[in-house]
Design an enzyme around this catalytic site. Sequence first.
Site, short mmCIF file in Angstrom:
data_model
loop_
_atom_site.label_atom_id
_atom_site.label_comp_id
_atom_site.label_asym_id
_atom_site.label_seq_id
_atom_site.Cartn_x
_atom_site.Cartn_y
_atom_site.Cartn_z
N GLU A 1 56.22 45.72 75.11
CA GLU A 1 55.31 46.56 75.91
C GLU A 1 55.25 46.05 77.36
OE1 GLU A 1 50.72 48.33 75.58
OE2 GLU A 1 51.53 47.01 74.01
N HIS B 1 43.83 42.70 74.22
CA HIS B 1 44.84 43.69 73.85
C HIS B 1 45.57 43.27 72.58
CE1 HIS B 1 49.03 45.35 74.28
NE2 HIS B 1 48.33 46.45 74.36
N GLU C 1 43.33 44.02 69.70
CA GLU C 1 43.35 45.47 69.43
C GLU C 1 44.50 45.81 68.49
OE1 GLU C 1 45.50 49.09 71.42
OE2 GLU C 1 44.40 47.88 72.89
N HIS C 2 45.68 45.26 68.75
CA HIS C 2 46.84 45.53 67.90
C HIS C 2 46.62 44.98 66.49
CE1 HIS C 2 50.34 46.78 70.63
NE2 HIS C 2 49.26 46.81 71.40
#
Length: 417
Positions: free
Chosen positions: A126, A46, A49-50
């Site tokens: 998040e 993740h 991905e960012h």
Amino acid sequence: MVQKTRLENGIRVLSQHCPNTHVVSVGIWIDSGSRDELPSMEGITHFLEHMFFKGTERRTTRDIAVELDILGGMSNAFTTKENLCFYGKVLDKNLPRLMDIFCDILLHARMDERELEKERFVILQEISMVEDTPEDYVHTVACEKFWKGHPLGHPICGYRETVQRFRREDILKFKDQIIHPEQVVVSAAGSVRHDELVEMVNDGLGRLRANGRGRPPRTSPEPVVFRDYIRKDLEQTHICLLMPGVSLHDEERFAVYILNIVLGNSMSSRLFQEVREKRGLAYNIYSFLHCCEDTGVFGVYAAVAPEKLAECFKVIWNEMEELIAGGVSETEISGAKDCAVGGMYLNLDSTDALMNRIARNEFLYGHEVAPDEIEKKIYGVSSENLGKWFARVFPDRVSILVVGPSDKQQVDLVMKV
């Protein structure tokens, strides 16, 4: 019809032309997700991905955002338990520009230290957002307990301690490991010519070579049966029941799709009608089914007033008992089948959904799965299929998580079931 080409380096390019549209949806998919992370590296997929969108050798972070906005469509990225994908939807004339951006960020993301630190803070926020959203929090904790000790149980965002620990060299090493040509699929649907798409991908990614071994072999989890209560100062109490589900290779999955619709995944379902419409015990009540390539989870979720916990839980439990004792009528099954098939075909009108479907079928089965083949499987489900499968998981393999401010007496009535 889906067309498929494998480039010399192993990248697979798949597309489906759709007439009467001027838009195209395209995604670059990596066959690696959060379940493939090693211990102490939870959340790194993740994080990667960012970081893909945080600048390349040719583009700054702002350049990427501006260029994507100018295309007039939409673009985004996501990480799942089993995949990493960035995708977009644009006018067909803008597809070459979109592919140039996507290929650039895949191959030439800079992973700048300053951007990494900013994004670390964003991801920590998040994680906090999930913890502050009771429904998300309950599902996250329930999944951790259900697949305890297995990577499938870890939250996709990772944990604070792991996210705070990642360094630039960790991200780069992980990127080299998973961006393996054999694990890359480019899928597109809409106003697209396959030969032109292949040329774009070959120009942008044809020189990609394996720098690592790819993701490690996957192992299947063993679900854990648990009963737990977490006291939390909330307005409502949240209930999550989990049972072993079915995998995306299990022939029984079609029966469980129908069971899910009958039990709680539609407005006419038993739980929605009994819990919400008839008794007014909950606004949010549903059943769910999450399938992976080798396992799955089936469950029920509800959010109720703290003093109504035991009453609502009893209704849910009784409805599940009735599924076995009384079976499912042909009328219910017929309606659920029509609902499932209708939803599938309506979904196929979306180029986004088609693009997703093409890639997932390639990863899972290595070929296109025709909608009429799925339709046939769905209409072949019988009441006996539903009952036999559900009796194997209910009640002996049901796990229960309760989160909220309900008092001990209410909670005890649930846990003693």
